[in-house]
Scaffold this active site. Structure first.
Site, short mmCIF file in Angstrom:
data_model
loop_
_atom_site.label_atom_id
_atom_site.label_comp_id
_atom_site.label_asym_id
_atom_site.label_seq_id
_atom_site.Cartn_x
_atom_site.Cartn_y
_atom_site.Cartn_z
N HIS A 43 21.80 27.23 31.70
CA HIS A 43 23.14 27.46 32.26
C HIS A 43 23.08 28.59 33.26
CE1 HIS A 43 27.50 28.32 32.33
NE2 HIS A 43 27.61 27.09 31.92
N PHE A 44 22.81 28.44 34.39
CA PHE A 44 22.21 27.32 35.10
C PHE A 44 20.85 27.80 35.57
CE2 PHE A 44 26.81 26.91 35.78
CZ PHE A 44 27.03 25.65 35.28
#
Length: 145
Positions: free
Chosen positions: A49-50
């Site tokens: 993420h991410f």
């Protein structure tokens, strides 16, 4: 009243990787707690993420705010040894991303009670700028034996 990470573990049942409060910088039992979370790139959530642009998931910021509020409730004499469950969230607003290297300053004020249910107003800031605001609810209960 202040608590370091070892003292927080005596109040909250959470452990790595889900203990999301590094320090309680101020607390008035039953009224409010101020906490701090130092966001590190080594945390598990940043694997996905991410991967290209690391951003702390909003739900984890809400959980950190809820843990801060739980400390305010669990430091009350009548609640010592109990559990606080995250009951709900209302009016959550995400105003800026939180990234590795940020230090989140959290404040949760207990604004109401109805029996074993508590209500809090929470804010997370980074560098003095508001990142997240929310209204939280908590359920205070005895642990299963």
């Amino acid at each position: 009243m202040q608590f370091n990470s070892d003292e927080i573990k005596k109040i909250l049942p959470h452990r790595y990787p889900f203990l999301l409060v590094d320090r309680i910088t101020a607390c008035e039992p039953g009224k409010y707690a101020d906490g701090r979370k130092c966001v590190s790139v080594n945390e598990m959530q940043f694997c996905g993420h991410f991967p290209v642009q690391s951003v702390m998931p909003g739900v984890l910021v809400l959980e950190a705010l809820a843990q801060t509020g739980a400390v305010a409730l669990l430091t009350e004499e009548e609640n010592k040894g109990k559990l606080v469950f995250f009951g709900g969230v209302r009016q959550a607003r995400f105003r800026r991303p939180i990234i590795p290297g940020d230090v989140i300053e959290m404040h949760c004020e207990i604004i109401g009670r109805k029996g074993p249910i508590g209500f809090g107003k929470a804010v997370a800031t980074v560098d003095g700028k508001t990142a997240v605001t929310a209204e939280l609810s908590f359920a205070i209960t005895d642990p299963k034996e």
